[in-house]
Design a protein around this motif. Structure first.
Motif, PDB file in Angstrom:
ATOM      1  N   LEU A  60       0.715  -1.083  -0.111  1.00 56.67           N
ATOM      2  CA  LEU A  60       0.047  -0.155   0.050  1.00 56.67           C
ATOM      3  C   LEU A  60       1.042   1.477   0.335  1.00 56.67           C
ATOM      4  O   LEU A  60       0.180   1.978  -0.699  1.00 56.67           O
ATOM      5  CB  LEU A  60      -0.535  -0.014   1.024  1.00 56.67           C
ATOM      6  N   MET A  61       1.739   1.495   0.769  1.00 59.05           N
ATOM      7  CA  MET A  61       2.761   2.157   0.563  1.00 59.05           C
ATOM      8  C   MET A  61       4.437   2.112  -0.258  1.00 59.05           C
ATOM      9  O   MET A  61       4.848   3.231  -0.704  1.00 59.05           O
ATOM     10  CB  MET A  61       3.573   2.619   2.423  1.00 59.05           C
ATOM     11  N   GLY A  62       3.470   1.428  -1.690  1.00 64.95           N
ATOM     12  CA  GLY A  62       4.538   1.171  -2.261  1.00 64.95           C
ATOM     13  C   GLY A  62       6.187   1.009  -2.343  1.00 64.95           C
ATOM     14  O   GLY A  62       7.478   1.367  -3.226  1.00 64.95           O
ATOM     15  N   GLY A  63       5.892   0.273  -1.555  1.00 61.80           N
ATOM     16  CA  GLY A  63       7.647   0.077  -1.373  1.00 61.80           C
ATOM     17  C   GLY A  63       7.427  -1.802  -1.672  1.00 61.80           C
ATOM     18  O   GLY A  63       6.722  -2.344  -2.316  1.00 61.80           O
ATOM     19  N   LYS A  64       8.768  -2.532  -1.213  1.00 67.36           N
ATOM     20  CA  LYS A  64       8.940  -3.528  -1.245  1.00 67.36           C
ATOM     21  C   LYS A  64       9.394  -4.565  -0.022  1.00 67.36           C
ATOM     22  O   LYS A  64      10.143  -3.457   0.506  1.00 67.36           O
ATOM     23  CB  LYS A  64      10.305  -3.359  -2.184  1.00 67.36           C
ATOM     24  N   ILE A  65       9.632  -5.523   0.313  1.00 68.29           N
ATOM     25  CA  ILE A  65       9.666  -6.596   1.196  1.00 68.29           C
ATOM     26  C   ILE A  65      10.189  -7.818   0.610  1.00 68.29           C
ATOM     27  O   ILE A  65       9.788  -8.305   0.055  1.00 68.29           O
ATOM     28  CB  ILE A  65       8.791  -6.929   2.375  1.00 68.29           C
ATOM     29  N   GLU A  66      11.680  -7.797   0.722  1.00 71.53           N
ATOM     30  CA  GLU A  66      12.667  -9.238   0.709  1.00 71.53           C
ATOM     31  C   GLU A  66      12.835  -9.828   1.881  1.00 71.53           C
ATOM     32  O   GLU A  66      13.066  -9.565   3.368  1.00 71.53           O
ATOM     33  CB  GLU A  66      13.846  -8.352  -0.067  1.00 71.53           C
ATOM     34  N   LEU A  67      13.181 -11.425   1.494  1.00 65.87           N
ATOM     35  CA  LEU A  67      13.350 -12.224   2.516  1.00 65.87           C
ATOM     36  C   LEU A  67      14.519 -13.112   2.389  1.00 65.87           C
ATOM     37  O   LEU A  67      14.694 -13.368   1.095  1.00 65.87           O
ATOM     38  CB  LEU A  67      12.303 -13.045   2.795  1.00 65.87           C
ATOM     39  N   GLU A  68      15.377 -12.828   3.330  1.00 69.59           N
ATOM     40  CA  GLU A  68      16.255 -14.169   2.871  1.00 69.59           C
ATOM     41  C   GLU A  68      16.723 -14.908   4.305  1.00 69.59           C
ATOM     42  O   GLU A  68      16.801 -14.526   4.809  1.00 69.59           O
ATOM     43  CB  GLU A  68      17.938 -12.824   2.947  1.00 69.59           C
ATOM     44  N   SER A  69      16.263 -16.072   3.919  1.00 66.94           N
ATOM     45  CA  SER A  69      16.642 -16.874   5.428  1.00 66.94           C
ATOM     46  C   SER A  69      16.919 -18.207   4.624  1.00 66.94           C
ATOM     47  O   SER A  69      17.282 -19.009   3.909  1.00 66.94           O
ATOM     48  CB  SER A  69      15.081 -17.182   5.640  1.00 66.94           C
ATOM     49  N   LYS A  70      17.801 -19.237   5.534  1.00 67.78           N
ATOM     50  CA  LYS A  70      18.225 -20.789   5.950  1.00 67.78           C
ATOM     51  C   LYS A  70      18.350 -21.485   6.917  1.00 67.78           C
ATOM     52  O   LYS A  70      18.301 -21.271   8.131  1.00 67.78           O
ATOM     53  CB  LYS A  70      20.480 -20.555   5.594  1.00 67.78           C
ATOM     54  N   GLU A  71      17.340 -22.400   7.118  1.00 67.34           N
ATOM     55  CA  GLU A  71      17.088 -23.175   7.658  1.00 67.34           C
ATOM     56  C   GLU A  71      17.604 -23.700   8.991  1.00 67.34           C
ATOM     57  O   GLU A  71      19.335 -23.997   8.376  1.00 67.34           O
ATOM     58  CB  GLU A  71      16.886 -24.740   6.716  1.00 67.34           C
ATOM     59  N   GLY A  72      18.034 -23.231  10.089  1.00 70.47           N
ATOM     60  CA  GLY A  72      18.466 -23.253  10.989  1.00 70.47           C
ATOM     61  C   GLY A  72      19.843 -22.203  11.272  1.00 70.47           C
ATOM     62  O   GLY A  72      20.438 -22.366  12.191  1.00 70.47           O
ATOM     63  N   LYS A  73      19.655 -21.164  10.057  1.00 71.83           N
ATOM     64  CA  LYS A  73      20.617 -20.142  10.133  1.00 71.83           C
ATOM     65  C   LYS A  73      20.206 -18.863  10.794  1.00 71.83           C
ATOM     66  O   LYS A  73      20.619 -18.249  11.184  1.00 71.83           O
ATOM     67  CB  LYS A  73      21.421 -20.376   9.728  1.00 71.83           C
ATOM     68  N   GLY A  74      18.943 -18.709  10.702  1.00 72.29           N
ATOM     69  CA  GLY A  74      18.105 -17.432  10.666  1.00 72.29           C
ATOM     70  C   GLY A  74      17.801 -16.707   9.611  1.00 72.29           C
ATOM     71  O   GLY A  74      17.431 -17.377   8.428  1.00 72.29           O
TER      72      GLY A  74
END
Length: 506
Positions: free
Chosen positions: A338-352
């Motif tokens: 809604l605010m014209g933004g962007k969300i990204e995710l970096e993740s690794k199982e067991g590492k955070g």
């Protein structure tokens, strides 16, 4: 030759009549299905559609020549029409919501688009309105607001008193009981907020309401919310707020803070004991960048692909072990979009996991009046507030809670049970500030505030709204009406202190 021309003329006449009939048919269909009206520049109705007559219950002849204001509900709406006309003198369109009254006295709501009409000299000669009936939508919104209010009111007492018990109790076992009550109550409040937000997302009624705020101060003030959470799980909570945020910005801080709160709550939930969580906030080239980093359980690629969908979690065992509904990240995604933004995710199982949010945010040029504050939790330890407060609240349990909170801040208070009592009791020299509930018998908070403002004008003390009305738009509505501040129930002790400190620091 003459006969040939006559045939051509007859054919053209027939084609013209056919075209006119089609046009008239189309206009009739539009009139029967589109709620539309026109008025002159003074607001006198000049034309209405059949659909307008059907929804209002008035006949066309009852409307033509009458003032548009006469068919609106409440004086506030009539004032809105004056504002609309002022806006249309500057721009060529106004879009908003209006409450109207039918001939039988029943009320209905429309979302209206009003445009100015001009003559060949480019002078405004009138206005045309196209409307959509949103009565059902507003009825649902009212129901949700009432439900939110009724749920928040008892939760205010449960959360507030459990917090006070934690501070007052000496017995470690009972202190832990109070802590568990407060934690469970806050989880319930979060669930209520998520369900209400999800409902608004599904109805496409989620809105962004920008206003001016100091980013550095606001971000700093919410970091303390997680000190208790991280301490209870023996987590280390780091935060870095870039000095570029020591400025005033224009945006919807309430929604931005909701994003931060959702992401950190998520990190706390999925980071085991002894883990670490980091909040990093910067501002680069008109973009607010928020990063929440944890070294928790993380997730695989398959889970990452669906984690932002409503009700989704990694698997059923995650839901059983860690709790939650899986709504938080879905709502966060919607807010960012809604605010014209962007969300990204970096993740690794067991590492955070690392969640990165980028939101366009306008920095205001003026830095006048900016004061960078310390963490309010620390400030409370160093500075007691000073003053005598009039608390206007009809719920006896909430009266006791507010009185105890104010006493902890170094303040004294008197209680009024409704708006009428507040008007009788109030004297500018007697009270340094008024805390005003909204939903009360006899006279509500906004009405009482307006009476006090009118009677005492510039000598009137600051009036702060203290209310369980916490739906989207309520904050802006109370501030626009004339309140000097807005504190929502269930009361967050630090938010209350933060608001009062603006006026009552010695």
């Amino acid at each position: 030759m003459i006969r040939l021309n006559q045939k051509k003329d007859k054919l053209m006449l027939k084609q013209s009549r056919t075209a006119q009939e089609k046009l008239n048919k189309s206009l009739n269909i539009l009139s029967e299905n589109v709620i539309s009206s026109s008025c002159n520049r003074d607001g006198i109705i000049t034309e209405v559609s059949v659909a307008y007559c059907n929804i209002s219950g008035y006949k066309k002849e009852n409307l033509i020549g009458k003032s548009y204001k006469g068919y609106l509900h409440l004086d506030d709406n009539k004032c809105i029409m004056d504002e609309v006309l002022d806006v249309l003198k500057i721009t060529n369109i106004w879009i908003g919501e209006l409450e109207k009254q039918k001939k039988n006295g029943k009320l209905y709501w429309v979302r209206s688009s009003i445009i100015a009409t001009y003559n060949n000299k480019k002078e405004i000669v009138g206005y045309t309105s196209i409307e959509h009936d949103i009565t059902a939508e507003k009825s649902k919104e009212k129901f949700m607001a009432n439900m939110s209010h009724e749920l928040r009111t008892p939760l205010n007492s449960i959360i507030g008193f459990s917090a006070l018990l934690q501070k007052k109790l000496e017995n470690k076992k009972y202190k832990d009981f109070a802590h568990k009550i407060q934690g469970s109550s806050k989880s319930l409040l979060a669930l209520i907020n998520d369900i209400l937000d999800l409902s608004k997302i599904k109805d496409s009624s989620f809105t962004i309401e920008p206003y001016s705020f100091n980013a550095y101060n606001e971000i700093l003030s919410i970091t303390h919310h997680f000190v208790g959470l991280s301490t209870s799980k023996h987590l280390v909570f780091h935060h870095t707020i870039d000095t570029s945020l020591q400025n005033n910005f224009f945006g919807d801080w309430q929604r931005i803070s909701q994003i931060i709160l959702n992401l950190i709550s998520n990190a706390v939930k999925f980071t085991p004991n002894e883990g670490e969580i980091t909040l990093d906030v910067t501002y680069v080239n008109t973009i607010l960048i928020i990063k929440v980093i944890d070294n928790g359980i993380g997730m695989n690629k398959e889970t990452q692909d669906r984690i932002f969908q409503p009700f989704e979690q990694a698997d059923n065992s995650i839901s059983r072990k860690y709790g939650g509904t899986g709504l938080g990240l879905s709502i966060t995604q919607s807010l960012v979009d809604l605010m014209g933004g962007k969300i990204e995710l970096e993740s690794k199982e067991g590492k955070g996991s690392t969640f990165s949010v980028k939101i366009p945010l306008k920095k205001l040029e003026s830095t006048q009046g900016i004061k960078i504050v310390k963490d309010f939790k620390e400030e409370k330890k160093e500075n007691s507030l000073q003053g005598h407060i009039l608390v206007v609240e009809d719920n006896r349990t909430n009266q006791i809670l507010v009185e105890m909170l104010l006493e902890d801040f170094g303040l004294t208070c008197d209680m009024a049970n409704d708006g009428l009592e507040a008007i009788d009791m109030y004297k500018p020299h007697k009270y340094n500030l008024v805390l005003m509930d909204e939903n009360m018998p006899n006279m509500n908070g906004l009405e009482a505030m307006k009476v006090l403002r009118k009677k005492y004008k510039d000598s009137c003390s600051p009036i702060i709204s203290l209310t369980a009305n916490a739906m989207a738009g309520d904050r802006d509505r109370f501030l626009k009406a004339g309140m000097d501040g807005y504190v929502v129930k269930p009361i967050d002790e630090d938010d209350l202190y933060h608001t009062l400190a603006k006026y009552l620091l010695p």
